[in-house]
Design a protein around this motif. Structure first.
Motif, PDB file in Angstrom:
ATOM      1  N   HIS A 179       0.864  -1.184   0.000  1.00 46.24           N
ATOM      2  CA  HIS A 179       0.000   0.000   0.000  1.00 46.24           C
ATOM      3  C   HIS A 179       0.900   1.233   0.000  1.00 46.24           C
ATOM      4  CE1 HIS A 179      -3.927  -1.868   0.623  1.00 46.24           C
ATOM      5  NE2 HIS A 179      -3.257  -2.799   1.273  1.00 46.24           N
ATOM      6  N   PRO A 180       1.236   1.753  -1.200  1.00 50.38           N
ATOM      7  CA  PRO A 180       2.204   2.849  -1.259  1.00 50.38           C
ATOM      8  C   PRO A 180       1.742   4.117  -0.537  1.00 50.38           C
ATOM      9  CG  PRO A 180       1.250   2.427  -3.425  1.00 50.38           C
ATOM     10  CD  PRO A 180       0.758   1.353  -2.508  1.00 50.38           C
ATOM     11  N   GLN A 181       0.433   4.428  -0.571  1.00 50.11           N
ATOM     12  CA  GLN A 181      -0.031   5.646   0.087  1.00 50.11           C
ATOM     13  C   GLN A 181       0.173   5.571   1.597  1.00 50.11           C
ATOM     14  OE1 GLN A 181      -1.877   3.391  -1.426  1.00 50.11           O
ATOM     15  NE2 GLN A 181      -3.715   2.948  -0.263  1.00 50.11           N
ATOM     16  N   GLU A 182       0.162   4.378   2.148  1.00 47.81           N
ATOM     17  CA  GLU A 182       0.392   4.199   3.587  1.00 47.81           C
ATOM     18  C   GLU A 182       1.816   3.739   3.875  1.00 47.81           C
ATOM     19  OE1 GLU A 182      -2.576   1.535   5.053  1.00 47.81           O
ATOM     20  OE2 GLU A 182      -4.181   2.635   4.052  1.00 47.81           O
ATOM     21  N   ARG A 183       2.567   3.481   2.808  1.00 48.19           N
ATOM     22  CA  ARG A 183       3.912   2.925   2.935  1.00 48.19           C
ATOM     23  C   ARG A 183       3.901   1.727   3.874  1.00 48.19           C
ATOM     24  NH1 ARG A 183       8.438   6.811   4.030  1.00 48.19           N
ATOM     25  NH2 ARG A 183       9.602   4.933   3.648  1.00 48.19           N
ATOM     26  N   GLY A 184       2.957   0.832   3.587  1.00 45.88           N
ATOM     27  CA  GLY A 184       2.829  -0.353   4.424  1.00 45.88           C
ATOM     28  C   GLY A 184       2.544  -1.598   3.618  1.00 45.88           C
ATOM     29  N   VAL A 185       2.905  -2.708   4.195  1.00 47.86           N
ATOM     30  CA  VAL A 185       2.608  -4.008   3.631  1.00 47.86           C
ATOM     31  C   VAL A 185       1.405  -4.547   4.395  1.00 47.86           C
ATOM     32  CG1 VAL A 185       3.435  -6.363   3.302  1.00 47.86           C
ATOM     33  CG2 VAL A 185       5.016  -4.449   3.078  1.00 47.86           C
ATOM     34  N   PHE A 186       0.410  -5.017   3.671  1.00 49.79           N
ATOM     35  CA  PHE A 186      -0.747  -5.637   4.292  1.00 49.79           C
ATOM     36  C   PHE A 186      -0.690  -7.136   4.046  1.00 49.79           C
ATOM     37  CE2 PHE A 186      -5.211  -7.123   4.096  1.00 49.79           C
ATOM     38  CZ  PHE A 186      -5.503  -6.955   5.445  1.00 49.79           C
ATOM     39  N   VAL A 187      -0.627  -7.897   5.127  1.00 51.06           N
ATOM     40  CA  VAL A 187      -0.641  -9.351   5.036  1.00 51.06           C
ATOM     41  C   VAL A 187      -2.109  -9.764   5.015  1.00 51.06           C
ATOM     42  CG1 VAL A 187       0.013 -11.522   6.137  1.00 51.06           C
ATOM     43  CG2 VAL A 187       1.547  -9.538   6.283  1.00 51.06           C
ATOM     44  N   LYS A 188      -2.590 -10.132   3.849  1.00 51.01           N
ATOM     45  CA  LYS A 188      -3.990 -10.542   3.718  1.00 51.01           C
ATOM     46  C   LYS A 188      -4.206 -11.887   4.395  1.00 51.01           C
ATOM     47  CE  LYS A 188      -8.165 -11.252   2.110  1.00 51.01           C
ATOM     48  NZ  LYS A 188      -8.834 -11.919   3.205  1.00 51.01           N
ATOM     49  N   ASP A 189      -3.304 -12.813   4.150  1.00 49.43           N
ATOM     50  CA  ASP A 189      -3.441 -14.146   4.733  1.00 49.43           C
ATOM     51  C   ASP A 189      -2.071 -14.749   4.998  1.00 49.43           C
ATOM     52  OD1 ASP A 189      -6.346 -14.730   4.746  1.00 49.43           O
ATOM     53  OD2 ASP A 189      -6.132 -14.369   2.601  1.00 49.43           O
ATOM     54  N   LEU A 190      -2.035 -15.581   6.012  1.00 51.05           N
ATOM     55  CA  LEU A 190      -0.850 -16.363   6.333  1.00 51.05           C
ATOM     56  C   LEU A 190      -1.359 -17.652   6.958  1.00 51.05           C
ATOM     57  CD1 LEU A 190       2.470 -15.230   7.831  1.00 51.05           C
ATOM     58  CD2 LEU A 190       1.352 -17.245   8.740  1.00 51.05           C
ATOM     59  N   ALA A 191      -0.943 -18.776   6.413  1.00 50.39           N
ATOM     60  CA  ALA A 191      -1.389 -20.065   6.950  1.00 50.39           C
ATOM     61  C   ALA A 191      -0.263 -21.082   6.836  1.00 50.39           C
ATOM     62  CB  ALA A 191      -2.627 -20.567   6.202  1.00 50.39           C
ATOM     63  N   VAL A 192      -0.261 -21.997   7.781  1.00 49.62           N
ATOM     64  CA  VAL A 192       0.749 -23.057   7.858  1.00 49.62           C
ATOM     65  C   VAL A 192       0.009 -24.387   8.007  1.00 49.62           C
ATOM     66  CG1 VAL A 192       2.650 -23.977   9.268  1.00 49.62           C
ATOM     67  CG2 VAL A 192       2.429 -21.498   8.915  1.00 49.62           C
TER      68      VAL A 192
END
Length: 154
Positions: free
Chosen positions: A79-92
């Motif tokens: 998300h460049p406007q927020e200068r952030g990475v959004f982790v939508k999902d993470l599963a193991v």
């Protein structure tokens, strides 16, 4: 005692769709009781297929492998406007829990985010998923927002 096989990371590819789908039930297991799990699973079918075959710009699917076999994944967006990475999902995979796969994936997310120029990593998890909340807190994540939901379809 033998140590677990080393973890490796690779980008997701269309052939990973069955693997991602196999983990979708883990992603919805802690959904609140008013959520229809069948609907959530159907949404994941579309999301995963799109993420692997027609990804959004500045998104990534990262696959963690152990002994050459996929054991976890994360789907993330820049998300460049927020200068952030959004982790939508993470599963193991259940049989790989407790072997550092989640931590390994979040370290990869951090590297990916730093490469993009991110200031922060954001993610959401179910309020009812105590285990995930504790895992993320142990890694330094702090709770920030609370999402409130009003269902309009029943």
């Amino acid at each position: 005692m033998t140590s677990p096989p080393r973890l490796s990371l690779r980008p997701g590819e269309p052939g990973d769709l069955p693997f991602l789908r196999s983990l979708a039930p883990r992603l919805v297991a802690s959904a609140p009781p008013w959520r229809r799990q069948d609907d959530l699973l159907a949404e994941y079918d579309v999301l995963f297929a799109t993420a692997l075959t027609d990804p959004e710009p500045d998104s990534a699917v990262l696959i963690a492998c152990m002994g050459g076999q996929p054991v976890g994944f994360t789907l993330l967006y820049w998300h460049p406007q927020e200068r952030g990475v959004f982790v939508k999902d993470l599963a193991v995979r259940a049989d790989a829990e407790g072997q550092g796969v989640g931590r390994f994936l979040l370290e990869a997310v951090e590297r990916w985010g730093r490469h993009q120029g991110a200031r922060e990593i954001m993610l959401k998890t179910s309020w009812f998923n105590d285990r995930a909340r504790a895992f993320y807190a142990d890694l330094g994540f702090r709770e920030d927002h609370v999402a409130l939901v009003l269902s309009l379809d029943g």
